[in-house]
Each structure stands twice: as C-alpha cells, then as structure tokens.
Design a protein around this motif. Structure first.
Motif, PDB file in Angstrom:
ATOM      1  N   LEU A  70      19.473 -22.048  -3.763  1.00 40.13           N
ATOM      2  CA  LEU A  70      18.265 -21.525  -4.415  1.00 40.13           C
ATOM      3  C   LEU A  70      17.170 -21.248  -3.401  1.00 40.13           C
ATOM      4  N   LYS A  71      17.067 -22.111  -2.398  1.00 41.54           N
ATOM      5  CA  LYS A  71      16.055 -21.896  -1.356  1.00 41.54           C
ATOM      6  C   LYS A  71      16.343 -20.624  -0.574  1.00 41.54           C
ATOM      7  N   ALA A  72      17.652 -20.395  -0.257  1.00 38.87           N
ATOM      8  CA  ALA A  72      18.016 -19.172   0.479  1.00 38.87           C
ATOM      9  C   ALA A  72      17.723 -17.930  -0.357  1.00 38.87           C
ATOM     10  N   GLU A  73      18.055 -17.997  -1.657  1.00 40.81           N
ATOM     11  CA  GLU A  73      17.770 -16.852  -2.523  1.00 40.81           C
ATOM     12  C   GLU A  73      16.273 -16.596  -2.622  1.00 40.81           C
ATOM     13  N   HIS A  74      15.518 -17.703  -2.748  1.00 41.00           N
ATOM     14  CA  HIS A  74      14.064 -17.534  -2.818  1.00 41.00           C
ATOM     15  C   HIS A  74      13.515 -16.925  -1.532  1.00 41.00           C
ATOM     16  N   GLU A  75      13.999 -17.414  -0.381  1.00 40.73           N
ATOM     17  CA  GLU A  75      13.535 -16.847   0.893  1.00 40.73           C
ATOM     18  C   GLU A  75      13.915 -15.373   0.997  1.00 40.73           C
ATOM     19  N   LYS A  76      15.135 -15.047   0.509  1.00 40.24           N
ATOM     20  CA  LYS A  76      15.558 -13.639   0.548  1.00 40.24           C
ATOM     21  C   LYS A  76      14.652 -12.780  -0.318  1.00 40.24           C
ATOM     22  N   GLU A  77      14.326 -13.277  -1.527  1.00 48.33           N
ATOM     23  CA  GLU A  77      13.426 -12.518  -2.393  1.00 48.33           C
ATOM     24  C   GLU A  77      12.053 -12.369  -1.754  1.00 48.33           C
TER      25      GLU A  77
END
Length: 521
Positions: A70-77
């Motif tokens: 979730l952290k990686a997805e959030h950083e990507k967004e």
C-alpha cells in the motif's frame, strides 16, 4: 474339621491379600495414566502455543507486506500526481511566456502605429494644402478651356466621361479575361504545389491485413487440449468469439479465420491466456473471453486517447475517442482505418495551414471522417452520413459535421474545409501501397478501361499506365482533328466517371501526331 477351617482362613487371608495387591496395582496404573495424560496435555498446550505463535508471525508478516504494498502504491500515486502537476505548471509557464511575448509585440506594434499615425497626419495636412492650390489652378484652367472650346465645363465633362467609359469598358473586358486566365493557371499551380507538399511532408505505412491470424503453439500436444473431448472446447471458443478455428497438419500453429479483426484479436488473446493457464474447458473459456473483451475495450479507449493527444486534438467526446480507438481493428481494402485517418488528419492540417485556414479544425475533421465505418449497431446509412450523424450527436461543430458527411459528395459542401477533407481522403487511399486489390479485379478494371477508350471512332490504341491511374489514348491523325482530341478526352473522362468504379482519379491523355517517314539508301 479343624483343617477345613484353617484352609478357609488361609483362603480368606490370601483373597484379602490379593484384593489389597490388586488395588495397589490399579492405583499405580491409574497414577501412571494420569501422569501420561497430564504430559500429553502439556504437550498439546505447547504445540498449540507454537502454532499460535507461528500464525501470529505469519499474520504480522502478511500485514507488513500489505503495508509495504500500500505504501508503494501510495508513493506511486503521489509521484504520478506530482508529475501531472509539474506538467501542468510547465504548460502554464509556457503559456505565460507566450502571452508576455505577445504583449510585448502588441506594445511595440501600438508604438509603431502611433508613429505612423502622426506621420500620416502631417502628410494629410500637406496634401490638403496642395489640394487647395490645385483646385484653384484647376478652376482657372477650366475657365480658359471654356473660352477656347466654346463649351461649358459640364458639357466637356460629359463628353470626356463617355469616351473614358467606352475605353475603360473595352480595357476592362480584356483585363478581366487576362485575370481569369491567370487565376486559373495560378490556382492549378498552387493546388498542385500544396498537394505535393502535403504528400511529401507526410510519411505513412503500407498496412495490409488479411482475414486470418496464425496462432503459434509450443508443441502440437496443446492442439488436443484446445479441441477437447469430442470437440467441445473448440466449439465453445468459436461460439464465444465468433471466429473459426482451423486445426490442420500445420506444425505448431492454429489458424484463426474471421473477417472482423477485432474478433480475431479477442480470440488470439483468449487462446494465449488459456494455453498459458493450462485450464481449458467451456466454463473457463467463457470466463476468459469475457475478461479479454473488457480488457480490449480498455485498450481501445487507450488507443483513442493516445491518438488524439499525438494529433493535438482537444475536447473530443469520450464516445468519439472510443470510436477512434476502435478504428485500429478495422481495415478498408487492406488499409488500416486508424492509420488512414491519422494520415488524412496530418494531410488536412498541412493543407489548411498552407491555405491560411484553421489546421486544428481540419485535423479534427480528417481524423473523424471515417467514424461511420465502426458503428456499434448496423444501419442502412452510408458511412459518411452515419459519421456526420454521430459527430453532430456528440457535439462537433457544423464545419466538422459537414466535412464528414460531404467527403463522398453525399451532402452539399458548405464550408471551406470540406473539399480539403475530400482531397486528402483521396490522396491517402490512392497512393501506391495504401490499399490491397485482388489481382483479378485489378486486371479486369485495366481491361475495361482500355476497351472503353477503344470503342470510340478514330482511336487506334489505348494503354492504361501507372497502375490504372492514367489512360493514354492514341488516335489516327487523319480521322481526328486537334479540336476533336480535346472533346474526345473530355467524353472518355466523363464516361469513365459515370460507368466505372476505381480508387482515386484517372487522367485521360489523348495523343494525336502525324509522322512522315522516309528512308535514305
């Protein structure tokens, strides 16, 4: 008797001793079992504690992985959002720079205009003074002429005006004819120049598609899985996709046959997923085909959005964008419809810029001119009229609607960009390598073209050259005059236009010559 009593007493004592020993042994065995049960319970408790600890660690690890994901997805967004914001800031900064430059240019132009205005004012004052002096001289000169000619100024003026009128009328007629001839020459020259420049500045592919797609396999053993028991799998695939699967002796290959490239693409992607997954049965086939259709719809939308962005077209309705992406999977005479529409859009933009028109509007109409070929439902309307109807439905301006509907002369052209769209469509479709034509049809068309010309009186020979785009007609000099040659060329061109179907245009050239041949020996 005494012996019997003693024996009985001994037996009773022995029985009591046995009972006591049995109770002792039973108590000892019970204690052992209790100890074993307690030990087993302790073992179970320890094992349960170990399992609980393992489960807890697994849950913690899973939670950590989920958190990292979730952290990686959030950083990507966040990065994507920052990128879009940066792009928006760059566009705004560029617009501000452009506005500043235009403002500076406008200020310089205002200063120059003010200087020119002051200069003109001074010149007008000088001209007014000179005009007043000239009027005085003219009045004096008029009085002298009236004395010499015995005519009043009005009578002399009337005679002069009449003579000048006649002379001007004759000169105007000659000048008018010269202007018309010069305009025709310049118009033809400029039209050829613009068309040639547009073609030279546009590079396009030679896209030829067939009605079949070859699906390659790793081994022939997979063919049996695709066919299934008693052919149920292959029937399920054909029913779900509408594509015929041809499984023959071709090594490591299956042929997908269908006139619709979109269906063939769905069948190819579905087969690829089924073969990779290995689970091939009717229920799985229907599930994979439906999933592939949804993903292909997303891909169609992405293709449409990428196309309009590359062409610099903005504000297009989402449904029109979807139809543009859908053109990627359609072809006309072997020419990919999306590539054809992109080529027409680029040609229209170039021509409109050369003519001083709006290139963005011309590009928009050029891209959408064939959307009537990819409708969601069948209709009796021609693709040009259907395309105009769709464009009007989704909010396009009247100029674009008219250009789409009139590019095959099915509507009256009401805007300047309409003939540009028609010309660019003909250029894209008629260029060499653009469209595929069956050899037999091509030869038949060439033969009919030559026979049509040879049917006229005085025609000696007729040759179709340049792949049927030019007809050379050689006439007999003693039967056809020079004036008849022009009429014959016009008549043949009109007959070809009314009786034959052909791509692009056909140039008719009539050749008349008189040869005198002698041999010196």
């Amino acid at each position: 008797m005494e012996l019997s009593i003693a024996t009985l007493i001994i037996a009773v004592v022995a029985l009591a001793v046995g009972i006591v020993a049995g109770k002792f042994i039973f108590a000892k065995d019970t204690k052992r079992k209790v100890d074993e049960a307690e030990l087993h319970a302790q073992n179970l408790i320890k094992e349960a504690e170990l399992r609980a600890e393992t489960v807890r660690k697994e849950k913690e690890l899973s939670a950590k992985e989920k958190f990292v994901q979730l952290k990686a997805e959030h950083e990507k967004e966040v990065l994507e959002r920052n990128r879009k914001v940066g792009e928006g800031e760059n566009r705004i900064r560029q617009k501000e720079q452009g506005l500043n430059q235009k403002t500076e240019q406008l200020e310089r132009q205002i200063k120059e205009n003010n200087a020119i205005k002051e200069n003109l004012t001074r010149q007008m004052d000088v001209i007014s003074l000179k005009q007043a002096e000239l009027e005085k001289h003219q009045e004096e000169h008029t009085r002298r002429l009236e004395k010499l000619a015995n005519l009043t100024a009005d009578e002399a003026k009337a005679q002069l005006v009449e003579s000048l009128k006649q002379e001007a009328h004759s000169q105007a007629l000659g000048l008018q004819q010269e202007i018309i001839d010069e305009a025709k020459q310049k118009a033809n020259k400029e039209a050829r120049k613009i068309i040639i420049q547009s073609i030279q500045r546009t590079a396009a592919e030679q896209a030829i598609e067939n009605a079949i797609t070859v699906f390659n396999l790793e081994s022939d053993e997979i063919k049996g899985q695709i066919i299934g028991r008693e052919g149920r799998n292959i029937r399920a695939i054909e029913a779900a996709t509408g594509v015929d699967l041809i499984v023959d002796d071709t090594p490591e290959a299956i042929i997908l046959s269908c006139f619709d490239p979109l269906r063939r693409e769905i069948a190819r992607l579905s087969l690829q997923r089924l073969v990779t997954d290995g689970r091939i049965h009717p229920a799985r086939i229907e599930e994979v085909v439906e999933k592939t259709k949804r993903q292909l719809e997303e891909q169609i939308m992405e293709i449409g959005e990428r196309t309009v962005i590359e062409l610099g077209i903005h504000g297009l309705h989402k449904e029109l964008i979807r139809l543009v992406g859908k053109m990627r999977f359609r072809s006309s005479y072997g020419q990919n419809l999306l590539m054809h529409s992109r080529e027409v859009a680029n040609l229209c933009g170039i021509m409109a810029a050369e003519l001083g028109l709006n290139p963005k509007l011309a590009k928009r109409a050029g891209l959408l001119h064939d959307i009537g070929k990819v409708p969601d439902e069948e209709t009796e309307l021609s693709h040009a009229l259907l395309g105009a109807k769709l464009a009007e439905k989704y909010g396009e301006v009247p100029a674009v609607v008219n250009a789409i509907g009139a590019h095959h002369d099915e509507m009256e052209m009401q805007f300047v960009i309409s003939p540009i769209i028609q010309s660019c469509d003909s250029i894209s479709g008629a260029r060499p390598g653009a469209r595929r034509e069956i050899m037999q049809q091509y030869l038949q068309r060439i033969k009919e073209l030559e026979n049509l010309a040879q049917a006229y009186n005085g025609v000696e020979k007729a040759y179709a050259i340049q792949a049927g785009r030019e007809l050379r007609v050689i006439v007999e000099a003693d039967k056809v005059t020079d004036g008849d040659s022009e009429k014959l060329s016009f008549d043949i061109a009109q007959k070809i236009q009314t009786e034959m179907t052909y791509p692009g245009q056909i140039k008719v050239t009539v050749i008349r010559e008189k040869r005198a041949v002698n041999v010196a020996r």
